[in-house]
Design an enzyme around this catalytic site. Structure first.
Site, PDB file in Angstrom:
ATOM      1  N   GLY A 104       0.857  -1.199   0.000  1.00 27.60           N
ATOM      2  CA  GLY A 104       0.000   0.000   0.000  1.00 27.60           C
ATOM      3  C   GLY A 104       0.885   1.238   0.000  1.00 27.60           C
ATOM      4  N   ASP A 127       4.344  -9.508   7.147  1.00 27.86           N
ATOM      5  CA  ASP A 127       3.585 -10.482   6.344  1.00 27.86           C
ATOM      6  C   ASP A 127       4.418 -11.184   5.263  1.00 27.86           C
ATOM      7  OD1 ASP A 127       1.455  -9.528   7.811  1.00 27.86           O
ATOM      8  OD2 ASP A 127       0.760  -8.178   6.238  1.00 27.86           O
ATOM      9  N   HIS A 216      -1.642 -34.516  21.655  1.00 24.86           N
ATOM     10  CA  HIS A 216      -1.850 -33.063  21.683  1.00 24.86           C
ATOM     11  C   HIS A 216      -1.617 -32.549  20.262  1.00 24.86           C
ATOM     12  CE1 HIS A 216       2.487 -33.438  22.340  1.00 24.86           C
ATOM     13  NE2 HIS A 216       2.592 -32.275  21.744  1.00 24.86           N
ATOM     14  N   HIS A 255      -1.859  -8.650  17.934  1.00 25.27           N
ATOM     15  CA  HIS A 255      -0.767  -7.692  17.703  1.00 25.27           C
ATOM     16  C   HIS A 255       0.503  -7.989  18.477  1.00 25.27           C
ATOM     17  CE1 HIS A 255      -4.127  -5.555  15.899  1.00 25.27           C
ATOM     18  NE2 HIS A 255      -3.221  -4.869  15.234  1.00 25.27           N
TER      19      HIS A 255
HETATM   20  P1  ADP Z   1       1.016  -1.307   3.888  1.00 28.06           P
HETATM   21  O1  ADP Z   1       1.930  -0.264   3.381  1.00 28.06           O
HETATM   22  O2  ADP Z   1       1.534  -1.985   5.115  1.00 28.06           O
HETATM   23  O3  ADP Z   1       0.542  -2.249   2.804  1.00 28.06           O
HETATM   24  P2  ADP Z   1      -1.541   0.018   3.733  1.00 28.06           P
HETATM   25  O4  ADP Z   1      -2.058  -0.839   2.632  1.00 28.06           O
HETATM   26  O5  ADP Z   1      -2.475   0.384   4.845  1.00 28.06           O
HETATM   27  O6  ADP Z   1      -0.281  -0.587   4.451  1.00 28.06           O
HETATM   28  O7  ADP Z   1      -1.000   1.365   3.056  1.00 28.06           O
HETATM   29  C1  ADP Z   1      -0.332   2.362   3.832  1.00 28.06           C
HETATM   30  C2  ADP Z   1      -0.659   3.700   3.273  1.00 28.06           C
HETATM   31  O8  ADP Z   1      -0.210   3.799   1.910  1.00 28.06           O
HETATM   32  C3  ADP Z   1      -2.155   4.032   3.184  1.00 28.06           C
HETATM   33  O9  ADP Z   1      -2.685   4.456   4.416  1.00 28.06           O
HETATM   34  C4  ADP Z   1      -2.147   5.143   2.175  1.00 28.06           C
HETATM   35  O10 ADP Z   1      -1.720   6.355   2.762  1.00 28.06           O
HETATM   36  C5  ADP Z   1      -1.059   4.677   1.192  1.00 28.06           C
HETATM   37  N1  ADP Z   1      -1.708   3.971   0.079  1.00 28.06           N
HETATM   38  C6  ADP Z   1      -2.271   2.749   0.102  1.00 28.06           C
HETATM   39  N2  ADP Z   1      -2.822   2.437  -1.103  1.00 28.06           N
HETATM   40  C7  ADP Z   1      -2.595   3.509  -1.909  1.00 28.06           C
HETATM   41  C8  ADP Z   1      -2.917   3.805  -3.263  1.00 28.06           C
HETATM   42  N3  ADP Z   1      -3.595   2.960  -4.046  1.00 28.06           N
HETATM   43  N4  ADP Z   1      -2.522   4.995  -3.741  1.00 28.06           N
HETATM   44  C9  ADP Z   1      -1.835   5.876  -2.980  1.00 28.06           C
HETATM   45  N5  ADP Z   1      -1.512   5.651  -1.677  1.00 28.06           N
HETATM   46  C10 ADP Z   1      -1.880   4.489  -1.152  1.00 28.06           C
HETATM   47  O1  F6P Z   2       0.344  -5.878   7.576  1.00 31.62           O
HETATM   48  C1  F6P Z   2       0.712  -6.172   8.881  1.00 31.62           C
HETATM   49  C2  F6P Z   2      -0.481  -6.574   9.695  1.00 31.62           C
HETATM   50  O2  F6P Z   2      -0.054  -6.850  11.017  1.00 31.62           O
HETATM   51  C3  F6P Z   2      -1.286  -7.746   9.142  1.00 31.62           C
HETATM   52  O3  F6P Z   2      -0.664  -8.985   9.406  1.00 31.62           O
HETATM   53  C4  F6P Z   2      -2.611  -7.540   9.833  1.00 31.62           C
HETATM   54  O4  F6P Z   2      -3.669  -8.086   9.080  1.00 31.62           O
HETATM   55  C5  F6P Z   2      -2.724  -6.040   9.876  1.00 31.62           C
HETATM   56  O5  F6P Z   2      -1.417  -5.512   9.754  1.00 31.62           O
HETATM   57  C6  F6P Z   2      -3.359  -5.518  11.146  1.00 31.62           C
HETATM   58  O6  F6P Z   2      -3.508  -4.153  11.006  1.00 31.62           O
HETATM   59  P1  F6P Z   2      -3.925  -3.211  12.226  1.00 31.62           P
HETATM   60  O7  F6P Z   2      -2.701  -2.992  13.052  1.00 31.62           O
HETATM   61  O8  F6P Z   2      -4.397  -1.961  11.578  1.00 31.62           O
HETATM   62  O9  F6P Z   2      -4.977  -3.921  13.011  1.00 31.62           O
END
Ligand code: ADP
Ligand code: F6P
Length: 325
Positions: A104, A127, A216, A255
Site C-alpha cells: 500500500g 507479512d 496433543h 498484535h
Molecule cells: P502497507 O503499506 O503496510 O501495505 P496500507 O495498505 O495500509 O499498508 O498502506 C499504507 C498507506 O499507503 C495508506 O494508508 C495510504 O496512505 C497509502 N496507500 C495505500 N494504497 C494507496 C494507493 N492505491 N494509492 C496511494 N496511496 C496508497
Molecule cells: O500488515 C501487517 C499486519 O499486522 C497484518 O498482518 C494484519 O492483518 C494487519 O497488519 C493488522 O492491522 P492493524 O494494526 O491496523 O490492526
C-alpha cells in the site's frame, strides 16, 4: 541531492528502526541531510518534519516498532492530496524520500515519484507478502515471536492432551502461518493460498495421528482464512472438539506478534536495504523498490513490482504436510 526524507508507513514491523538508522547514517556518509517524517504520509501532509543528525538515531537498532511513528492515510489515494504532499516536502527542502512499508505504501511512493518527488521504497512488513522480493523486514522476528508463543501453548496443551487452534497474522497471505507452522510442529496448517477442507485436512488428520498415539495437537490458521471465508478459529475449535472428542481451545495471537526487538536477520537486512535506498537516491534513481533475491540486495521498478503476483512455496507446504503425519 542535498536533503532527503524518510518515513515509515502502514503496519509497523520490527527492523524498521534499523532501516531508518541505516538511511540516516548512509545519507550523512554521502554528505546529505536527513529529515524524519513522522506518521507516514499523514505526517507529510501535516508537515511533521524532524531534522536528524548523525547521533539522532543512537539506541534504536534494537528496538521494535518505529520511532518515526506510522499511520494509515486513506486520503493519499487522491491526486490533489499527493500533490500537496510533494509541495510540503519541497517547501521543507526535501528532494527525495525513502518510504518503508508494505505494498500500500509503495503505491503512495509511486504516486509521489510521478508527481515530482523521487521515492525509493523499502519492504517493511511482518507479512512477507510483497511481490518481487523474497524477504520483507520484520518477517523473521515475527516468526520467532510466534514460535516462542506457540511453544508456551504447547506446554499447556501437552499437559492436558488438548488441541489448540491458533490464528496467525499475515493479512491475506499465509507465509507467516506456513513457516511458523513448520517451526512449531503443527498437525495441520490452513492458509488462504491452498484450498482446504476442515473435515479432511484438519479433523481427519487429528483422528489419524491420534490413532498412532499422538495426544496433543496444534492447528495453525492464517487470519486470511477468516478475512476471506469468514471462518473463525473458535468455530474450527468447536468443530474439532465435537467430531474428535479432543478437548480443544482457540487463540488469536493478535498484535503481540508484531512487537519485540528485531532479530539479527531483520537488523542486517534492514541495514542493507536502508543503505541501498540512499545510494539509489544519490545516483538519481526514482520510483524503485529495494528487494532481496536470494541473499542479494537489488532493486526493481515499483510499477512492475506492483503488477506481479506472489505465490506460496508449494514445496514448503508439501514438506509441512509430509512431516506432520
Ligand atoms: P502497507 O503499506 O503496510 O501495505 P496500507 O495498505 O495500509 O499498508 O498502506 C499504507 C498507506 O499507503 C495508506 O494508508 C495510504 O496512505 C497509502 N496507500 C495505500 N494504497 C494507496 C494507493 N492505491 N494509492 C496511494 N496511496 C496508497
Ligand atoms: O500488515 C501487517 C499486519 O499486522 C497484518 O498482518 C494484519 O492483518 C494487519 O497488519 C493488522 O492491522 P492493524 O494494526 O491496523 O490492526
Amino acid at each position: 541531492m542535498k536533503k532527503i526524507g524518510v518515513l515509515t508507513s502502514g503496519g509497523d514491523a520490527p527492523g524498521m528502526n534499523a532501516a531508518v538508522r541505516a538511511v540516516i547514517r548512509t545519507a550523512r556518509y554521502l554528505d546529505m541531510e536527513v529529515v524524519g517524517v513522522q506518521y507516514g504520509y499523514k505526517g507529510l501532509l501535516e508537515e511533521k518534519f524532524v531534522p536528524y543528525d548523525m547521533r539522532g538515531v543512537c539506541d534504536i537498532i534494537h528496538r521494535g516498532g518505529t520511532k518515526l511513528y506510522t499511520a494509515r492515510c486513506p486520503e493519499f489515494k487522491k491526486e490533489e492530496v499527493v500533490r500537496q504532499a510533494v509541495q510540503n516536502a519541497k517547501a521543507a527542502g526535501i528532494e527525495g524520500l525513502v518510504v518503508i512499508g508494505g505494498d500500500g505504501s509503495f503505491r503512495g511512493a509511486r504516486d509521489l515519484s510521478n508527481f515530482g518527488l523521487p521515492c525509493i521504497a523499502i519492504p517493511g512488513t511482518i507479512d512477507n507478502d510483497i511481490v518481487c522480493t523474497d524477504y520483507t523486514i520484520g518477517f523473521d522476528t515475527c516468526l520467532n515471536t510466534i514460535q516462542a508463543l506457540v511453544d508456551r501453548l504447547r506446554d499447556t496443551i501437552e499437559s492436558h492432551s488438548r488441541c489448540m487452534v491458533v490464528e496467525v497474522m499475515g493479512a491475506r497471505a499465509g507465509y507467516l502461518t506456513l513457516n511458523a507452522g513448520i517451526a512449531v510442529g503443527a498437525t495441520a496448517i490452513v492458509i488462504p493460498e491452498i484450498p482446504y477442507d476442515i473435515d479432511k485436512n484438519v479433523i481427519e488428520k487429528i483422528k489419524r495421528t491420534a490413532a498412532t498415539g499422538k495426544h496433543h495437537f496444534i492447528v495453525m490458521v492464517a487470519e486470511g482464512v477468516r478475512m476471506r471465508d469468514g471462518i473463525t478459529v473458535e468455530e474450527i475449535a468447536k468443530k474439532i472438539e465435537a467430531e474428535t472428542a479432543v478437548e480443544t481451545r482457540s487463540i488469536v495471537l493478535g498484535h503481540i506478534q508484531r512487537g519485540g526487538s528485531p532479530s539479527v536477520r531483520d537488523r542486517v537486512v534492514a541495514s542493507q536495504m536502508g543503505h541501498k535506498a540512499v545510494h539509489l537516491l544519490h545516483e538519481g534513481e526514482s520510483n524503485r523498490v529495494v528487494v532481496m533475491h536470494g541473499e542479494t540486495i537489488t532493486d526493481h521498478d515499483i510499477n512492475e513490482a506492483l503488477d506481479m503476483s506472489k505465490t506460496i512455496d508449494k514445496d514448503l507446504y508439501n514438506c509441512a504436510m509430509e512431516i506432520s503425519l
